[in-house]
Design a protein around this motif. Structure first.
Motif, PDB file in Angstrom:
ATOM      1  N   ASP A  10       0.844  -1.189   0.000  1.00 21.41           N
ATOM      2  CA  ASP A  10       0.000   0.000   0.000  1.00 21.41           C
ATOM      3  C   ASP A  10       0.878   1.235   0.000  1.00 21.41           C
ATOM      4  N   GLN A  11       0.785   2.023  -1.069  1.00 23.72           N
ATOM      5  CA  GLN A  11       1.638   3.190  -1.203  1.00 23.72           C
ATOM      6  C   GLN A  11       0.930   4.492  -0.848  1.00 23.72           C
ATOM      7  N   VAL A  12      -0.268   4.423  -0.321  1.00 30.16           N
ATOM      8  CA  VAL A  12      -1.048   5.616  -0.058  1.00 30.16           C
ATOM      9  C   VAL A  12      -1.026   5.947   1.421  1.00 30.16           C
ATOM     10  N   SER A  13      -0.735   7.184   1.750  1.00 31.26           N
ATOM     11  CA  SER A  13      -0.755   7.610   3.142  1.00 31.26           C
ATOM     12  C   SER A  13      -2.187   7.795   3.595  1.00 31.26           C
ATOM     13  N   GLU A  14      -2.569   7.102   4.664  1.00 27.57           N
ATOM     14  CA  GLU A  14      -3.922   7.216   5.200  1.00 27.57           C
ATOM     15  C   GLU A  14      -3.812   7.530   6.685  1.00 27.57           C
ATOM     16  N   GLN A  15      -3.544   8.793   6.984  1.00 25.08           N
ATOM     17  CA  GLN A  15      -3.277   9.183   8.351  1.00 25.08           C
ATOM     18  C   GLN A  15      -4.458   8.865   9.254  1.00 25.08           C
ATOM     19  N   ASN A  16      -4.143   8.147  10.356  1.00 21.94           N
ATOM     20  CA  ASN A  16      -5.119   7.853  11.397  1.00 21.94           C
ATOM     21  C   ASN A  16      -6.295   7.015  10.924  1.00 21.94           C
ATOM     22  N   ALA A  17      -6.189   6.356   9.786  1.00 18.14           N
ATOM     23  CA  ALA A  17      -7.276   5.504   9.318  1.00 18.14           C
ATOM     24  C   ALA A  17      -7.212   4.163  10.027  1.00 18.14           C
ATOM     25  N   PRO A  18      -8.320   3.640  10.531  1.00 17.35           N
ATOM     26  CA  PRO A  18      -8.313   2.318  11.152  1.00 17.35           C
ATOM     27  C   PRO A  18      -7.880   1.264  10.157  1.00 17.35           C
ATOM     28  N   ILE A  19      -7.171   0.241  10.648  1.00 17.00           N
ATOM     29  CA  ILE A  19      -6.694  -0.829   9.771  1.00 17.00           C
ATOM     30  C   ILE A  19      -7.891  -1.507   9.105  1.00 17.00           C
ATOM     31  N   GLY A  20      -7.792  -1.651   7.805  1.00 14.16           N
ATOM     32  CA  GLY A  20      -8.856  -2.315   7.057  1.00 14.16           C
ATOM     33  C   GLY A  20      -9.997  -1.399   6.667  1.00 14.16           C
ATOM     34  N   ALA A  21      -9.926  -0.132   7.057  1.00 13.93           N
ATOM     35  CA  ALA A  21     -11.017   0.785   6.736  1.00 13.93           C
ATOM     36  C   ALA A  21     -10.986   1.142   5.263  1.00 13.93           C
ATOM     37  N   ASP A  22     -12.161   1.405   4.723  1.00 14.68           N
ATOM     38  CA  ASP A  22     -12.273   1.875   3.351  1.00 14.68           C
ATOM     39  C   ASP A  22     -12.206   3.389   3.381  1.00 14.68           C
ATOM     40  N   PRO A  23     -11.163   3.997   2.778  1.00 20.35           N
ATOM     41  CA  PRO A  23     -11.025   5.438   2.848  1.00 20.35           C
ATOM     42  C   PRO A  23     -12.084   6.200   2.084  1.00 20.35           C
ATOM     43  N   SER A  24     -12.793   5.513   1.198  1.00 20.56           N
ATOM     44  CA  SER A  24     -13.676   6.239   0.293  1.00 20.56           C
ATOM     45  C   SER A  24     -14.779   6.990   1.019  1.00 20.56           C
ATOM     46  N   GLY A  25     -15.476   6.352   1.947  1.00 21.80           N
ATOM     47  CA  GLY A  25     -16.576   7.001   2.659  1.00 21.80           C
ATOM     48  C   GLY A  25     -17.751   7.257   1.736  1.00 21.80           C
ATOM     49  N   PRO A  26     -18.582   8.272   2.050  1.00 20.65           N
ATOM     50  CA  PRO A  26     -19.737   8.593   1.199  1.00 20.65           C
ATOM     51  C   PRO A  26     -19.291   8.939  -0.216  1.00 20.65           C
ATOM     52  N   GLU A  27     -20.099   8.552  -1.196  1.00 18.19           N
ATOM     53  CA  GLU A  27     -19.716   8.750  -2.585  1.00 18.19           C
ATOM     54  C   GLU A  27     -20.656   9.719  -3.298  1.00 18.19           C
ATOM     55  N   MET A  28     -20.126  10.311  -4.375  1.00 17.85           N
ATOM     56  CA  MET A  28     -20.892  11.196  -5.247  1.00 17.85           C
ATOM     57  C   MET A  28     -20.362  11.005  -6.663  1.00 17.85           C
ATOM     58  N   PHE A  29     -21.236  10.695  -7.598  1.00 23.08           N
ATOM     59  CA  PHE A  29     -20.839  10.449  -8.988  1.00 23.08           C
ATOM     60  C   PHE A  29     -19.746   9.387  -9.081  1.00 23.08           C
ATOM     61  N   GLY A  30     -19.820   8.371  -8.221  1.00 18.74           N
ATOM     62  CA  GLY A  30     -18.885   7.262  -8.281  1.00 18.74           C
ATOM     63  C   GLY A  30     -17.536   7.520  -7.644  1.00 18.74           C
TER      64      GLY A  30
END
Length: 528
Positions: A10-30
């Motif tokens: 995983d090359q993306v920095s996801e500060q303070n994101a819980p392990i296994g969490a989906d960073p996307s969250g609510p979506e709009m237009f995909g």
């Protein structure tokens, strides 16, 4: 846009994101909803930046230094110093965000400083002129790398929407960049320079409000918060570390203003030799570059083999983007004066020609995004180094069109505006092959713990590019005695002669990128 087919880490920095969490969250237009708040925040920030940029050289040449016989050289020197510094500070801003503030606090601090800078530029006084540019430099350092990195955190590992998302984000940048010269250029030319600068300040204020609203609504989730919330509250000499960042940012302003003021000051670089440099040369090449090199070497030693080779690929891509921007950034300097002095501007003024490039970005961004998706599905998507080579080659063709226009000049040394438009179109398609792809690959190829710092280095490439662009632009200086410009035919030959040389050098670097493609593909380890 290229896509990774076999991601190993995983090359993306996801500060303070819980392990296994989906960073996307609510979506709009995909896409993640947070993307669109960042889209509009960046749109208005770029409105402010490019609105000011469209006016800056014209303001210096036609107003601030109008009586100087070498007004072109002075304006190019200050413009190059400003451009170099405004893209150098993101390295520091990225490091501070990684270790202390987090992305969100850094973006907010940068937005406030830039808003102050734009409004200060509307005040007609030399102290405000240099001080406002210093505010913009520091503010951009906090804002620019961290909002781009925050976009990367919105997509989880292996998400094939990533490159398309960055292209949408890039379109937001260019909507702001397209509108800014039209609005600010019209106000500046018709009502006064500082009305145009003031309009840029309003744009930055809107960007600040948009980002604040996105943070308040929770669309970013836990992304971008301080990596260690308790650490930034620790006190040093009775002041929290967070406030020390604010204080040191303000204290840096006089030093930056001095560097801008001395943008054309020459100092001996190598003892008794004839090679001279300005104050900014010393800072960039004798202080900043060695520090960055040492930090990069330390990180290359620390990481594992796969991360090391991927990081080397990022460094090579950064070299080629530096070449690209060195030529591209003639747009704010020599190409703007070329438009004023040697182009028949039938439906826009010289400042407004700065909207041509972002207009084509807006026109082509979504088709390019769809094209990369189609090529990816067909397994025909070119690897990133190939896209870079094609992008640099298209830039070379654009400058060849500018040079070729001299064959169709009228008796006054003016050419049709359609040559300017066609050349800009080719430069723009080249940009779409490189810039949004590069933003995506930096977040994807960089080691996770230093992604914001590497993003800062990516923007540092523009710092050195602006400095090199200033050297190139000075080759086109055509100011005559008593501040008068040279004749139309004389200036045309000077401009187009330099543009032709740029074209041939660009073709050479495009070939070099193609030759290095097999090695860079191997060292990317599955990242397309």
């Amino acid at each position: 846009m290229s896509y990774k087919e076999h991601t190993l880490t995983d090359q993306v920095s996801e500060q303070n994101a819980p392990i296994g969490a989906d960073p996307s969250g609510p979506e709009m237009f995909g896409h993640p909803q947070g993307l669109f708040y960042l889209f509009f925040a960046e749109l208005w920030e770029r409105f402010s930046f490019y609105g000011m940029r469209a006016l800056l050289v014209l303001y210096m040449v036609n107003n601030l230094f109008e009586s100087f016989t070498n007004r072109d050289e002075i304006a190019f020197g200050i413009y190059a110093a400003y451009g170099a510094l405004v893209y150098a500070t993101p390295v520091i801003g990225g490091m501070i965000a990684d270790k202390f503030l987090g992305y969100r606090k850094s973006i907010m601090l940068g937005a406030v400083l830039m808003a102050l800078g734009h409004f200060a530029l509307a005040v007609e006084h030399p102290v405000f002129f240099y001080g406002s540019l210093a505010l913009l430099i520091v503010g951009n350092g906090f804002f620019k790398p961290n909002i781009s990195t925050l976009v990367g955190t919105l997509y989880k590992q292996g998400d094939k929407r990533r490159d398309a998302g960055f292209t949408i984000f890039y379109m937001g940048i260019n909507i702001g960049a397209m509108l800014a010269p039209l609005v600010c250029g019209w106000l500046g030319v018709n009502y006064g320079w500082h009305y145009g600068f003031g309009a840029a300040g309003v744009g930055m204020l809107l960007g600040l409000i948009m980002f604040w609203q996105g943070s308040r609504s929770g669309v970013f989730g836990d992304r971008g918060l301080p990596p260690n919330p308790t650490a930034i509250k620790e006190k040093v000499a009775g002041i929290t570390k967070e406030w020390w960042v604010n204080i040191l940012s303000i204290l840096s302003l006089p030093f930056l203003g001095l560097m801008l003021f001395n943008g054309t000051l020459t100092l001996p670089v190598f003892g008794e030799t004839n090679f001279d440099g300005s104050l900014i040369d010393y800072v960039m090449y004798y202080a900043l570059l060695p520090i960055i090199a040492i930090i990069l070497i330390m990180n290359l030693i620390k990481v594992d083999k796969i991360e090391r080779e991927r990081l080397i690929v990022v460094i090579l891509l950064t070299f080629f983007i530096t070449v690209f921007w060195s030529f591209f950034e003639q747009a704010g300097s020599s190409l703007t004066l070329f438009a004023e002095r040697n182009v028949n501007l039938t439906f826009m003024n010289a400042a407004q020609t700065n909207s041509i490039n972002p207009f084509f970005i807006v026109l082509f961004a979504l088709p390019f995004s769809a094209m990369w998706l189609f090529f990816s599905r067909m397994k025909m998507n070119p690897f990133t180094p190939v896209k870079f080579a094609l992008g640099i080659a298209q830039l070379g063709l654009g400058f060849l069109v500018f040079a070729w226009s001299a064959n169709f000049a009228d008796a006054d040394g003016r050419v049709s505006i359609w040559f300017l438009i066609l050349g800009y179109m080719l430069i723009t398609t080249g940009e779409l092959f490189i810039s949004p792809v590069g933003l995506s690959k930096v977040t994807e190829l960089s080691p996770k713990k230093i992604v914001a710092f590497i993003m800062g280095i990516w923007f540092l490439s523009s710092s050195f590019a602006h400095h090199i662009a200033g050297i190139i632009a000075k080759l086109t200086s055509v100011s005559g005695g008593e501040g008068e410009a040279a004749s139309g035919m004389d200036s045309l030959l000077v401009y187009t002669g330099v543009f032709e040389q740029i074209a041939y050098v660009a073709f050479g670097f495009a070939v070099l990128a193609l030759l290095l493609t097999p090695l860079m593909r191997k060292w990317s380890h599955g990242i397309h």
